[in-house]
Design a protein around this motif. Structure first.
Motif, PDB file in Angstrom:
ATOM      1  N   ASP A  54       5.985  -0.437   8.556  1.00  0.00           N
ATOM      2  CA  ASP A  54       7.139  -0.333   9.445  1.00  0.00           C
ATOM      3  C   ASP A  54       6.736  -0.206  10.912  1.00  0.00           C
ATOM      4  OD1 ASP A  54       9.849  -0.296   9.983  1.00  0.00           O
ATOM      5  OD2 ASP A  54      10.040   1.880   9.715  1.00  0.00           O
ATOM      6  N   GLY A  55       5.815  -1.078  11.341  1.00  0.00           N
ATOM      7  CA  GLY A  55       5.434  -1.130  12.744  1.00  0.00           C
ATOM      8  C   GLY A  55       4.369  -0.152  13.175  1.00  0.00           C
ATOM      9  N   ARG A  56       3.878   0.682  12.269  1.00  0.00           N
ATOM     10  CA  ARG A  56       2.824   1.637  12.593  1.00  0.00           C
ATOM     11  C   ARG A  56       1.559   1.274  11.832  1.00  0.00           C
ATOM     12  NH1 ARG A  56       4.703   7.686  11.985  1.00  0.00           N
ATOM     13  NH2 ARG A  56       3.021   7.963  13.493  1.00  0.00           N
ATOM     14  N   GLY A  57       0.433   1.278  12.532  1.00  0.00           N
ATOM     15  CA  GLY A  57      -0.823   0.923  11.893  1.00  0.00           C
ATOM     16  C   GLY A  57      -1.904   1.953  12.161  1.00  0.00           C
ATOM     17  N   PHE A  58      -2.851   2.050  11.218  1.00  0.00           N
ATOM     18  CA  PHE A  58      -3.960   2.978  11.354  1.00  0.00           C
ATOM     19  C   PHE A  58      -5.232   2.292  10.873  1.00  0.00           C
ATOM     20  CE2 PHE A  58      -0.130   5.434  10.877  1.00  0.00           C
ATOM     21  CZ  PHE A  58      -0.246   6.408  11.859  1.00  0.00           C
TER      22      PHE A  58
ATOM     23  N   THR B 281       0.848  -1.181   0.000  1.00  0.00           N
ATOM     24  CA  THR B 281       0.000   0.000   0.000  1.00  0.00           C
ATOM     25  C   THR B 281       0.882   1.229   0.000  1.00  0.00           C
ATOM     26  OG1 THR B 281      -1.708   1.251   1.145  1.00  0.00           O
ATOM     27  CG2 THR B 281      -0.226  -0.012   2.515  1.00  0.00           C
ATOM     28  N   ALA B 282       0.485   2.234  -0.727  1.00  0.00           N
ATOM     29  CA  ALA B 282       1.263   3.471  -0.792  1.00  0.00           C
ATOM     30  C   ALA B 282       0.533   4.598  -0.089  1.00  0.00           C
ATOM     31  CB  ALA B 282       1.553   3.843  -2.234  1.00  0.00           C
TER      32      ALA B 282
ATOM     33  N   GLN C  65       5.407   9.220   7.332  1.00  0.00           N
ATOM     34  CA  GLN C  65       4.860   7.924   7.730  1.00  0.00           C
ATOM     35  C   GLN C  65       3.498   8.058   8.402  1.00  0.00           C
ATOM     36  OE1 GLN C  65       6.388   5.300   6.483  1.00  0.00           O
ATOM     37  NE2 GLN C  65       7.740   6.851   5.637  1.00  0.00           N
ATOM     38  N   LEU C  66       2.711   8.986   7.926  1.00  0.00           N
ATOM     39  CA  LEU C  66       1.326   9.142   8.348  1.00  0.00           C
ATOM     40  C   LEU C  66       0.417   8.841   7.168  1.00  0.00           C
ATOM     41  CD1 LEU C  66       1.649  12.449  10.401  1.00  0.00           C
ATOM     42  CD2 LEU C  66       1.427  10.124  11.301  1.00  0.00           C
ATOM     43  N   PRO C  67      -0.824   8.425   7.414  1.00  0.00           N
ATOM     44  CA  PRO C  67      -1.728   8.103   6.298  1.00  0.00           C
ATOM     45  C   PRO C  67      -1.864   9.263   5.324  1.00  0.00           C
ATOM     46  CG  PRO C  67      -2.670   7.374   8.376  1.00  0.00           C
ATOM     47  CD  PRO C  67      -1.460   8.187   8.724  1.00  0.00           C
ATOM     48  N   ARG C  68      -1.697   8.965   4.050  1.00  0.00           N
ATOM     49  CA  ARG C  68      -1.867   9.977   3.009  1.00  0.00           C
ATOM     50  C   ARG C  68      -3.347  10.047   2.690  1.00  0.00           C
ATOM     51  NH1 ARG C  68       1.355   8.671  -2.162  1.00  0.00           N
ATOM     52  NH2 ARG C  68      -0.532   7.515  -2.676  1.00  0.00           N
TER      53      ARG C  68
ATOM     54  N   GLU D  15       0.278  -6.549  13.946  1.00  0.00           N
ATOM     55  CA  GLU D  15       0.958  -7.812  14.212  1.00  0.00           C
ATOM     56  C   GLU D  15       1.808  -8.247  13.029  1.00  0.00           C
ATOM     57  OE1 GLU D  15      -1.990 -10.650  15.254  1.00  0.00           O
ATOM     58  OE2 GLU D  15      -2.593  -9.624  17.102  1.00  0.00           O
ATOM     59  N   ARG D  16       1.523  -7.697  11.848  1.00  0.00           N
ATOM     60  CA  ARG D  16       2.243  -8.079  10.654  1.00  0.00           C
ATOM     61  C   ARG D  16       3.411  -7.132  10.411  1.00  0.00           C
ATOM     62  NH1 ARG D  16      -2.886  -9.231   6.558  1.00  0.00           N
ATOM     63  NH2 ARG D  16      -4.340  -9.872   8.177  1.00  0.00           N
TER      64      ARG D  16
END
Length: 205
Positions: A122-126, A81-82, A88-91, A145-146
């Motif tokens: 890279d370890g951050r999820g939203f 996903t891009a 490193q925040l949601p675009r 977790e992934r």
């Protein structure tokens, strides 16, 4: 009303979700009363995820997985996903947390009674509940977790809109995942579809 009577006052601007519901055939190639609409929604979502790496200039082919859990419920995931910016925040865009390019997953949310999107990198999820377009609920951070990057979206299609008899096909090989965005000299990736209703699995390259 004649042409001379037409003016800007007669133009109605639709919100994104309302536009999808008004003309689903424009997005999925099937009208509201078409029994294939649910299947076409799934196929369009898979196709968009499969080709996202090409339109976002990502280096490797995508691996996409779908699970169909009931007649109108399914989930999709991709290892690419891009939807992150340089910080490193949601675009964000009109599609919310899934970014500005994945139009079919967003349009599918407009035909759903419940849809949740998760992205990670890279370890951050939203995470965001896609109750309308543009999405209104806030984007919530979570610890994925992934590893790596990816997107996961769950849908429950709205039977009040599609009809009580709406059903995703069990003929998994008929779900169209390739389109004119496929590179001429190689596959954009692979799709694995698991139908938990029948226990069957289909691989599409």
């Amino acid at each position: 009303m004649g042409r001379s009577d037409y003016s800007a006052a007669h133009i109605r601007v639709l919100e994104a979700g309302e536009a999808v519901r008004s003309r689903p055939a424009m997005y999925f190639g099937a009208s509201r009363d078409d029994p294939n609409l649910a299947s076409r929604v799934v196929g369009a979502v898979l196709s968009d995820l499969l080709h996202s790496h090409a339109q976002d200039d990502l280096p490797t082919p995508a691996r996409v997985r779908a699970e169909i859990s009931s007649a109108v419920a399914f989930s999709v995931s991709s290892d690419q996903t891009a939807a992150f910016d340089d910080d490193q925040l949601p675009r964000r865009g009109c599609f919310g947390v899934i970014g500005p390019n994945l139009w079919a997953p967003a349009a599918a949310a407009a035909l759903s009674s419940h849809a949740v999107a998760e992205i990670w990198y890279d370890g951050r999820g939203f995470r965001q509940l896609l109750t309308q377009l543009p999405p209104d609920p806030p984007i919530e951070p979570f610890t994925p977790e992934r590893h790596g990057r990816g997107v996961h979206i769950t849908y429950e299609l709205d039977t009040a809109f599609l009809g009580a008899d709406a059903s995703i096909t069990t003929a998994l090989d008929t779900l169209i995942c390739h389109d004119n965005r496929c590179p001429p000299d190689c596959s954009p990736g692979e799709v694995t579809i698991l139908d938990r209703r029948t226990g069957t699995q289909q691989h599409i390259h």
